[in-house]
Design a protein around this motif. Structure first.
Motif, short mmCIF file in Angstrom:
data_model
loop_
_atom_site.label_atom_id
_atom_site.label_comp_id
_atom_site.label_asym_id
_atom_site.label_seq_id
_atom_site.Cartn_x
_atom_site.Cartn_y
_atom_site.Cartn_z
N LEU A 33 0.83 -1.21 0.00
CA LEU A 33 0.00 0.00 0.00
C LEU A 33 0.86 1.26 0.00
N GLU A 34 1.95 1.22 0.77
CA GLU A 34 2.83 2.39 0.78
C GLU A 34 3.50 2.59 -0.57
N ALA A 35 3.81 1.49 -1.24
CA ALA A 35 4.39 1.59 -2.57
C ALA A 35 3.39 2.19 -3.57
N ALA A 36 2.08 2.00 -3.31
CA ALA A 36 1.05 2.57 -4.17
C ALA A 36 0.79 4.03 -3.87
N GLY A 37 1.39 4.59 -2.79
CA GLY A 37 1.22 6.01 -2.50
C GLY A 37 0.53 6.32 -1.21
N PHE A 38 0.00 5.33 -0.51
CA PHE A 38 -0.67 5.59 0.77
C PHE A 38 0.38 5.98 1.83
N THR A 39 0.01 6.96 2.65
CA THR A 39 0.98 7.52 3.60
C THR A 39 0.67 7.22 5.06
#
Length: 204
Positions: free
Chosen positions: A137-143
């Protein structure tokens, strides 16, 4: 030749009658003989011209001044029916691309909010599953992604819970990223954001 040099003797043809004219002589002309050519020009010629014009007018062969010359057709008058039909047809190019009055304006789809809190809970008893999914998810842009272990009663299949319907674009992006097909509105489970409850490994 003079009369003295004439070599022949005189005869009866040389005798001149006292009543016969001598020299070049013409009888006096009458007044009619002098004026009749003018009468013909002034009366007969106009009468013939008038008769010719009247005849051509009756037969339709009289040329029209300023009209079409011989061999050229007069311009055809437009047909009233054709004009009415053309007037009723609309040019397809006119108004093309314009919205009709009944068409409703389209509302742009809401974009996912990548700052929404997302909790990833591991209920599959697979070591490191929550951390691995959180990394995806973090790789997809979620922070704001938090991995943890699930407690309590588990559902029959993995689910992505969301707190409200307005979070659906973000929840659907989460579900697509981690490979979970089910998305539900459940404030009790999701809290104030989104919760991913895994009961199996999506990559298995």
């Amino acid at each position: 030749m003079s009369k003295a040099d004439y070599p022949y003797p005189e005869d009866e043809f040389d005798a001149i009658s006292p009543d016969a004219p001598t020299g070049v002589h013409r009888a006096p002309r009458s007044a009619w003989s002098r004026w009749w050519p003018f009468v013909v020009v002034l009366v007969v010629v106009p009468a013939l011209a008038y008769g010719a014009v009247a005849y051509l007018s009756r037969t339709g062969d009289l040329p029209v001044v300023g009209g079409p010359t011989q061999g050229q057709d007069a311009p055809a008058e437009p047909d009233d029916e054709m004009v009415d039909e053309d007037a009723g047809e609309e040019d397809p190019a006119v108004g093309e691309g314009e919205a009709t009055p009944d068409a409703e304006p389209t509302t742009p789809a809401a974009a996912p909010v990548l700052t929404t809190p997302v909790a990833v809970l591991n209920g599959a008893r697979v070591g490191g599953l929550a951390g691995r999914v959180a990394d995806e998810l973090e790789a997809a842009g979620f922070t704001a992604v938090t991995p943890d272990n699930a407690t309590g009663t588990l559902p029959a299949q993995s689910v992505v819970y969301m707190a409200s319907e307005d979070l659906r674009p973000t929840a659907e992006l989460v579900a697509t990223t981690v490979g979970v097909p089910t998305v539900e509105v459940n404030p009790a489970q999701a809290g104030s954001g989104i919760k991913v409850l895994l009961v199996t490994d999506p990559d298995a």
